[in-house]
Design an enzyme around this catalytic site. Structure first.
Site, PDB file in Angstrom:
ATOM      1  N   CYS A   1     -32.480 -25.557  71.501  1.00 24.69           N
ATOM      2  CA  CYS A   1     -31.410 -26.015  70.361  1.00 24.69           C
ATOM      3  C   CYS A   1     -30.378 -26.963  71.062  1.00 24.69           C
ATOM      4  O   CYS A   1     -30.807 -27.937  71.107  1.00 24.69           O
ATOM      5  CB  CYS A   1     -30.997 -24.698  69.888  1.00 24.69           C
ATOM      6  SG  CYS A   1     -29.967 -24.892  68.402  1.00 24.69           S
TER       7      CYS A   1
ATOM      8  N   GLU B   1     -35.288 -17.088  73.031  1.00 28.02           N
ATOM      9  CA  GLU B   1     -34.765 -15.924  73.642  1.00 28.02           C
ATOM     10  C   GLU B   1     -34.111 -14.954  72.720  1.00 28.02           C
ATOM     11  O   GLU B   1     -33.650 -13.950  73.331  1.00 28.02           O
ATOM     12  CB  GLU B   1     -33.595 -16.668  74.543  1.00 28.02           C
ATOM     13  CG  GLU B   1     -32.321 -17.036  73.792  1.00 28.02           C
ATOM     14  CD  GLU B   1     -32.338 -18.225  73.049  1.00 28.02           C
ATOM     15  OE1 GLU B   1     -33.527 -18.642  72.543  1.00 28.02           O
ATOM     16  OE2 GLU B   1     -31.261 -18.711  72.438  1.00 28.02           O
TER      17      GLU B   1
ATOM     18  N   HIS C   1     -35.438 -20.523  68.673  1.00 24.84           N
ATOM     19  CA  HIS C   1     -34.957 -19.966  70.027  1.00 24.84           C
ATOM     20  C   HIS C   1     -35.814 -18.633  70.355  1.00 24.84           C
ATOM     21  O   HIS C   1     -35.686 -17.694  70.013  1.00 24.84           O
ATOM     22  CB  HIS C   1     -33.690 -19.162  69.429  1.00 24.84           C
ATOM     23  CG  HIS C   1     -32.345 -20.167  69.244  1.00 24.84           C
ATOM     24  ND1 HIS C   1     -31.458 -20.189  70.042  1.00 24.84           N
ATOM     25  CD2 HIS C   1     -32.127 -20.852  68.096  1.00 24.84           C
ATOM     26  CE1 HIS C   1     -30.724 -21.319  69.586  1.00 24.84           C
ATOM     27  NE2 HIS C   1     -31.015 -21.703  68.363  1.00 24.84           N
TER      28      HIS C   1
END
Lengths: 234, 80
Positions: A88, A199, A197
Site C-alpha cells: 500500500c 499482512e 494488504h
C-alpha cells in the site's frame, strides 16, 4: 538461523505492527527500523508497511522516499540483493523511489476503498510469491484511497512481457488500476509492491482469510534457497 | 529575495477524477460552458537573492526530484 525481517516505521505508518506480527507468524524475527536512522541493522529483508507516511503530503510516498533509512535500502534493493515488500503506502514509496515503475494515483471513484478483495497471483517468480500457484485467487484486504496504478502503455507491455505483473484484481479493478494491476515486481523479483494488504490476512480471528501469510513464508523459502544477502551491498 | 512559482499538473493522459468531480459541481451550480477542469498544484518557492539562471536551475532540479513525479506529472516554472 532465524531470518531477520526489518519493518520500517515512518511518521504516519499504520500497519507496521501488523506487518511485524505477520513476519513473526511466518516464522521469522521482525526488526523495527526507524525512518530517521540510516541503518538497516543487517536485516535479511525489509517490509515497507501501509499508512500515510509524512501525512501523504505532496504525493503519497514522495517524502518518505528521501528518509535516511532509504539511503541504504534503495541501492541494496536495486542491486537485487535485498528483498523488499512494499504494501500500500510502501508500494507508493517504492514507485516514488523508482525501484518500481509506474505510479499510484487517486482511485477513479474518488472513494476510499475498504473491503476483502479477490486478487489473482500472476507471478510466482518473486522472493515474496514463490509459495503461491500462478493463477491462484486469494482474498486479502484492500484499503486505500490512492491505489490506481498507472504507467504508460510501453511500460505496461514490458511488465506483462517480462512477467513482472505479480497480482491483479480478480474481476474489475475497484480503483481503476490499469490492466487491473494490484502488484508488480522489479526485474530481479526481489522488490515487490502490492496495493492490497497480505499482512491483514494472516489469522482467522482478524482477517478475511489467511491467504496473505504465504507472502511472508515465500520470503523465508527464498532466503533459504539463496545465499544470505548482506543488506549493506550497494 | 525572489519568488519562483512552480506549477505542477497531471500529464494530459492521466485521469484526473478530482478535476472531473469539480467540473460536475460547476455544472450543478449553474456555471455553464465549462468543458472540463484539471486540478494541479502551485508551489511558491522563495529563494535568497536574485532569481538568476543558477537559482532557476536549482528550482528546476527541485521540481524534477521532489515537487513533481515525472512519471505522471509535468511542471513549469516562472519568476513571480
Amino acid at each position: 538461523m532465524t531470518a531477520r525481517v526489518g519493518v520500517v516505521t515512518f511518521p504516519g505508518s499504520l500497519d507496521d505492527r501488523d506487518a511485524e506480527r505477520a513476519v513473526r507468524l511466518a516464522g521469522a524475527r521482525p526488526v523495527s527500523l526507524w525512518h530517521d536512522e540510516p541503518d538497516l541493522r543487517g536485516v535479511d529483508a525489509v517490509v515497507l508497511p501501509g499508512g500515510f507516511s509524512y501525512g501523504d503530503y505532496l504525493r503519497c510516498g514522495a517524502i518518505a522516499r528521501f528518509a535516511p533509512v532509504m539511503n541504504e535500502l534503495v541501492p541494496a534493493a536495486r542491486s537485487g540483493a535485498l528483498p523488499v515488500l512494499g504494501i500500500c503506502n510502501g508500494f507508493q514509496v517504492l514507485c516514488e523511489s523508482h525501484l518500481l515503475p509506474g505510479a499510484l494515483t487517486r482511485n477513479s471513484s474518488l472513494r476510499f476503498i475498504n473491503r476483502a478483495q479477490p486478487v489473482r497471483i500472476e507471478s510466482t517468480a518473486t522472493a515474496w510469491t514463490n509459495r503461491y500457484t500462478a493463477g491462484e485467487e486469494i482474498r486479502i484486504v484492500l484499503k486505500s484511497g490512492e491505489g490506481n496504478f498507472v504507467a504508460d502503455d510501453a511500460t505496461l507491455d514490458e511488465l506483462e512481457r517480462s512477467g513482472r505483473v505479480v497480482a491483479r484484481y480478480a474481476g474489475d479493478a475497484p480503483n481503476g488500476a490499469r490492466r487491473g494491476i494490484a502488484g508488480v515486481s522489479n526485474e530481479h523479483g526481489n522488490v515487490v509492491g502490492l496495493m492490497p494488504h497480505p499482512e491483514h490476512a494472516v489469522e482467522e480471528l482478524t482477517g478475511p482469510s489467511t491467504d496473505g501469510l504465504d507472502f511472508f513464508t515465500s520470503l523465508l523459502a527464498h532466503l533459504e534457497s539463496s545465499p544470505a544477502a548482506p543488506a549493506a551491498i550497494g | 529575495m525572489a519568488r519562483v512559482v512552480v506549477d505542477v499538473m497531471l500529464k494530459p493522459e492521466i485521469l484526473d477524477p478530482q478535476g472531473q468531480a469539480i467540473a460536475g459541481a460547476c455544472e450543478r451550480l449553474g456555471f455553464s460552458g465549462v468543458r472540463g477542469i484539471r486540478q494541479g498544484k502551485r508551489f511558491e518557492v522563495e529563494v535568497e537573492g536574485e532569481a538568476d539562471e543558477a537559482k532557476l536551475d536549482e528550482v528546476r532540479r527541485m521540481a524534477e526530484t521532489l515537487l513533481a513525479n515525472p512519471v505522471i506529472e509535468d511542471y513549469s516554472l516562472h519568476v513571480g
